[in-house]
Design a protein around this motif. Structure first.
Motif, PDB file in Angstrom:
ATOM      1  N   GLU A 633       0.817  -1.217   0.000  1.00 18.10           N
ATOM      2  CA  GLU A 633       0.000   0.000   0.000  1.00 18.10           C
ATOM      3  C   GLU A 633       0.855   1.273   0.000  1.00 18.10           C
ATOM      4  O   GLU A 633       0.353   2.367   0.293  1.00 18.10           O
ATOM      5  CB  GLU A 633      -0.941  -0.002   1.206  1.00 18.10           C
ATOM      6  CG  GLU A 633      -0.299   0.109   2.577  1.00 18.10           C
ATOM      7  CD  GLU A 633       0.203  -1.224   3.137  1.00 18.10           C
ATOM      8  OE1 GLU A 633       0.519  -1.269   4.338  1.00 18.10           O
ATOM      9  OE2 GLU A 633       0.280  -2.201   2.378  1.00 18.10           O
ATOM     10  N   SER A 635       1.792   4.075  -1.458  1.00 15.55           N
ATOM     11  CA  SER A 635       1.271   4.879  -2.571  1.00 15.55           C
ATOM     12  C   SER A 635       2.352   5.729  -3.238  1.00 15.55           C
ATOM     13  O   SER A 635       2.400   5.853  -4.467  1.00 15.55           O
ATOM     14  CB  SER A 635       0.140   5.771  -2.057  1.00 15.55           C
ATOM     15  OG  SER A 635      -0.287   6.679  -3.038  1.00 15.55           O
ATOM     16  N   ASN A 639       3.370   5.721  -7.173  1.00 18.62           N
ATOM     17  CA  ASN A 639       3.232   6.959  -7.945  1.00 18.62           C
ATOM     18  C   ASN A 639       4.527   7.339  -8.644  1.00 18.62           C
ATOM     19  O   ASN A 639       4.530   7.731  -9.815  1.00 18.62           O
ATOM     20  CB  ASN A 639       2.795   8.101  -7.017  1.00 18.62           C
ATOM     21  CG  ASN A 639       1.355   8.491  -7.237  1.00 18.62           C
ATOM     22  OD1 ASN A 639       0.919   8.645  -8.370  1.00 18.62           O
ATOM     23  ND2 ASN A 639       0.610   8.627  -6.158  1.00 18.62           N
ATOM     24  N   ASP A 668      -7.154   5.183  -3.921  1.00 19.41           N
ATOM     25  CA  ASP A 668      -6.115   6.215  -3.837  1.00 19.41           C
ATOM     26  C   ASP A 668      -6.249   7.183  -5.019  1.00 19.41           C
ATOM     27  O   ASP A 668      -5.960   6.833  -6.163  1.00 19.41           O
ATOM     28  CB  ASP A 668      -4.734   5.556  -3.838  1.00 19.41           C
ATOM     29  CG  ASP A 668      -3.635   6.535  -3.478  1.00 19.41           C
ATOM     30  OD1 ASP A 668      -3.515   7.551  -4.171  1.00 19.41           O
ATOM     31  OD2 ASP A 668      -2.912   6.285  -2.488  1.00 19.41           O
ATOM     32  N   LEU A 671      -3.115   7.938  -7.278  1.00 20.68           N
ATOM     33  CA  LEU A 671      -2.822   6.904  -8.276  1.00 20.68           C
ATOM     34  C   LEU A 671      -3.776   7.020  -9.469  1.00 20.68           C
ATOM     35  O   LEU A 671      -3.367   6.837 -10.623  1.00 20.68           O
ATOM     36  CB  LEU A 671      -2.933   5.517  -7.651  1.00 20.68           C
ATOM     37  CG  LEU A 671      -1.834   5.113  -6.655  1.00 20.68           C
ATOM     38  CD1 LEU A 671      -2.149   3.757  -6.037  1.00 20.68           C
ATOM     39  CD2 LEU A 671      -0.476   5.072  -7.337  1.00 20.68           C
TER      40      LEU A 671
END
Length: 759
Positions: A633, A635, A639, A668, A671
């Motif tokens: 997870e 992020s 990215n 998210d 994303l």
């Protein structure tokens, strides 16, 4: 299951097995206090115990709650239940060198049930259970004190008699409202002590049940003895102190049931008296019951030792400085001083603190230290009580003092540093059970005063005043435990020399964004403890964010010099070195951090950023991929991979990574935005539009989201929608880079189209 043993030396044993001598001094006769039926006494005790701590029900997760609950993976449904039996209280592996070996699987199980029913980390349910547990324990104390103070007797119908209703109500009330219990009740982590105490008391009451008199008068129930041992094992699985109930059961059996006189026994052993067998050691199955208790205790210890491994708990000098002293004299004198401080907290629980380590209590290093008086006073009182307990001609006094001292001392032994090093100096939570003995001795002292004075009503009013003051103190203290800010600040006046207190106040301020005030407390923490690496690390982080890079580097370098395996400090040092454009040193710092913490996704992420700055794109992608493998997870790592692949023209790869990321983190919006940009460049306008709109719905005030959607519409030829989103973007951020230029181009194009239309 009943076991019978013939006792030829005791004629009239039917009457003697449980019956206290009728000529003994009756504690209740001398106490000016309320006489209430048992059920009313329990209701009142339950209500006042609830009243003391009810205001903590809506408190936050504070102090150790974060590590034991929020960061504990054992609470989550995806963790197999079987893992609880191989992990410590904090969710770490018991086999790890860094584990504190605190094995409390049943306590963790209750946290997991709380988490399941609450649907997440909502503290109200956790707090309510703690309050209910303390109320239940306080109610049980009415029965326990009735046995300890009045003796164990049964009616002809087999019902246990309460021969000290006034004394047991007073003692239970003193226990219910003792302010030192606040940490256990208002602090969620204190549930370990509450559950341990609950099963501890049930084990004691079960043992008393085993000794219930029957028609033959000299029988006991093996089933209830075994049940008592089992309840002791459950108490042990809640917290380590639980096993001490077996010792207390043995003491109760020997001194109360069998009326064993220790002094008389020692004298007969020394004289090799032939009448030794008549002193009670072999009477009424005592030896057999003691053997069962010893066997049960030995089995529990062996199993626990096997589960937790043979390695000792890992503690540092700041946790318990006296235990690291080279001199045996310094260790002994400081341990005894700690005992006197625990006794003082029971006597005067006004100065309470969530943590007593890190310089809060400076070491005593010579006999000229005035604090020697405190431990001298403690031992003077203890020796006087022990002498009275052993040598008094009054069997009633011997019984009460011995049991009071037993409940005061025996449950405290695991925290005494006598058998193994503990990870604290003073901890209010560990005197939850010993306070039973204190309340018992205090009640007995009150009865003696009542016997001597004629002003009984004034004495009763004084005791009532003490109870009311304690209730007030509990309410104030439990309110302080409702939030970390109040809890940490309350400790500043109690332990101003405690570096951890200043550190926690600083951390709380930093979390709230008040960096200037946080720096002040972090600096004080480092001043008080120049080796406090966690304070150096946090202070270095704040200075890094304020672009004070030179001082930040100095602090972080010192932290890793003091503790070379401090992975977080190595990573933060790498970030500072990267900002100072010392890239080779930064890379080395990152790899050192990863060496000391193999699974460190944030460090891989920062390493990837370093490689990206150096245009080492393959290395950057590999570092970010490692971060996402360790933490799916993550992020930011996803990215950065999408953006780097997008910027280098690898649109197909960028799209594949973006879709993979959204499968793992479907909500998210950042994303969604990154993948929408890639799809737009790949001329997949419809899918790109859907993702942009979804991202804007999740975060409608992001100017860049509207700006890039406008660019998509611009390319797509949907000029009216493009104009609308350019305007929204500029309204949200008038200085948005590129948006003004794109909007100007769009307006010119619209003007041209309008002119063509007019023509």
């Amino acid at each position: 299951i009943l076991c019978s043993q013939h006792n030829a030396g005791a004629p009239h044993s039917k009457q003697a097995f449980h019956r206290m001598a009728q000529s003994e001094f009756n504690l209740d006769h001398e106490i000016s206090w309320f006489v209430l039926p048992s059920y009313w006494a329990k209701i009142i005790v339950g209500l006042i115990s609830c009243m003391c701590f009810a205001n903590s029900y809506d408190g936050d997760f504070v102090f150790d709650d974060s590590e034991a609950i929020i960061n504990n993976k054992d609470l989550r449904a995806e963790t197999p239940l079987g893992d609880l039996w191989h992990h410590d209280f904090w969710g770490g592996k018991l086999s790890s060198n860094t584990s504190h070996k605190s094995y409390r699987p049943l306590t963790v199980l209750t946290f997991r049930i709380n988490y399941l029913f609450a649907g997440g980390f909502h503290p109200v349910g956790f707090h309510v259970i703690n309050i209910i547990l303390h109320c239940a324990i306080s109610v049980l104390m009415v029965d326990v004190f009735s046995i300890l103070l009045g003796g164990l007797q049964y009616s002809s119908k087999g019902r246990r008699l309460n021969l000290a209703p006034k004394a047991s109500l007073l003692a239970a009330s003193l226990f219910a409202v003792h302010p030192v219990h606040t940490e256990c009740v208002a602090g969620i982590v204190g549930r370990a002590d509450l559950l341990c105490a609950l099963f501890f008391l049930l084990s004691f009451l079960g043992y008393c049940k085993a000794l219930r008199e029957n028609k033959e008068g000299n029988h006991f129930s093996i089933l209830w003895v075994l049940a008592s041992v089992l309840l002791g094992a459950i108490a042990l699985l809640c917290k380590e102190q639980g096993i001490t109930v077996l010792g207390l059961n043995a003491v109760f059996d020997a001194l109360v049931i069998n009326k064993l006189n220790i002094v008389e026994l020692i004298q007969k052993v020394l004289r090799k008296d032939k009448s030794l067998e008549n002193v009670g050691l072999f009477k009424k199955g005592l030896l057999f019951r003691i053997t069962l208790l010893l066997s049960g205790g030995a089995t529990m210890l062996c199993l626990r030792w096997r589960i937790m491994g043979t390695g000792p708990p890992a503690f540092t000098e700041v946790d318990n400085p006296a235990s690291f002293a080279d001199s045996l004299f310094v260790r002994a004198i400081n341990y005894n001083y700690y005992y006197s401080l625990n006794a003082w907290l029971l006597l005067c629980p006004w100065w309470l603190c969530f943590d007593w380590s890190m310089g809060c209590i400076p070491l005593i290093k010579s006999v000229s230290d005035w604090r020697i008086i405190a431990l001298a006073a403690l031992w003077f009182c203890l020796i006087a009580l022990i002498c009275q307990a052993l040598c008094s001609q009054d069997s009633h006094k011997r019984r009460i003092l011995t049991l009071g001292l037993g409940f005061l001392i025996i449950p405290f032994l695991p925290a005494s540093n006598l058998f193994f090093r503990v990870g604290f100096v003073v901890a209010e939570r560990v005197i939850y059970l010993p306070s039973i003995g204190y309340c018992m001795l205090l009640t007995y002292g009150f009865s003696l005063l009542s016997k001597q004075t004629k002003k009984k009503k004034m004495l009763a009013a004084t005791v009532l005043g003490i109870l009311l003051i304690n209730v007030l103190r509990c309410v104030i203290r439990s309110n302080q435990w409702r939030s970390e800010e109040q809890l940490f600040r309350s400790a500043l006046s109690v332990c101003p020399l405690n570096a951890k207190v200043h550190y926690n106040v600083g951390k709380n301020l930093a979390d709230k964004g008040n960096q200037t005030a946080a720096i002040k407390y972090y600096r004080e923490a480092v001043r008080l403890n120049p080796k406090y690496v966690h304070a150096m690390n946090n202070l270095g982080n704040i200075l890094k964010e304020r672009n004070e890079l030179q001082e930040a580097e100095g602090l972080l370098s010192l932290a890793v010099q003091i503790q070379p395996d401090f992975a977080a400090a190595w990573m933060n040092l790498g970030i500072v070195q990267n900002s100072l454009r010392r890239f080779e040193e930064a890379e080395q710092s990152y790899w050192t951090a990863i060496k000391h913490r193999k699974k460190y996704p944030d460090c891989y992420y920062n390493l990837g950023r370093l490689y990206a700055d150096l245009n080492r794109h393959i290395d950057a992608l590999n570092a970010w991929r490692n971060a996402t493998v360790l933490k799916p997870e993550h992020s930011l790592a996803w990215n950065n991979m999408i953006i780097l692949l997008d910027n280098t023209g690898n649109l197909a790869q960028a799209e594949a990574v973006g879709r993979e990321a959204l499968e793992l983190i479907p909500n998210d919006h950042s994303l969604m935005f990154s993948l929408a940009n890639v799809l737009g460049k790949s001329q997949k306008y419809k899918e790109s539009e859907a993702l942009f709109l979804k991202a804007i719905k999740a975060n409608p005030n992001a100017a860049s989201y509207h700006g890039n959607l406008a660019v998509l519409y611009h390319r797509w030829g949907n000029l009216d929608l493009a104009k609308k989103h350019y305007e929204v973007s500029l309204k949200l951020d008038p200085a948005a880079p590129g948006t003004k230029e794109n909007y100007s181009l769009l307006k010119r194009k619209l003007e041209q189209l309008q002119k063509k239309g007019d023509a």
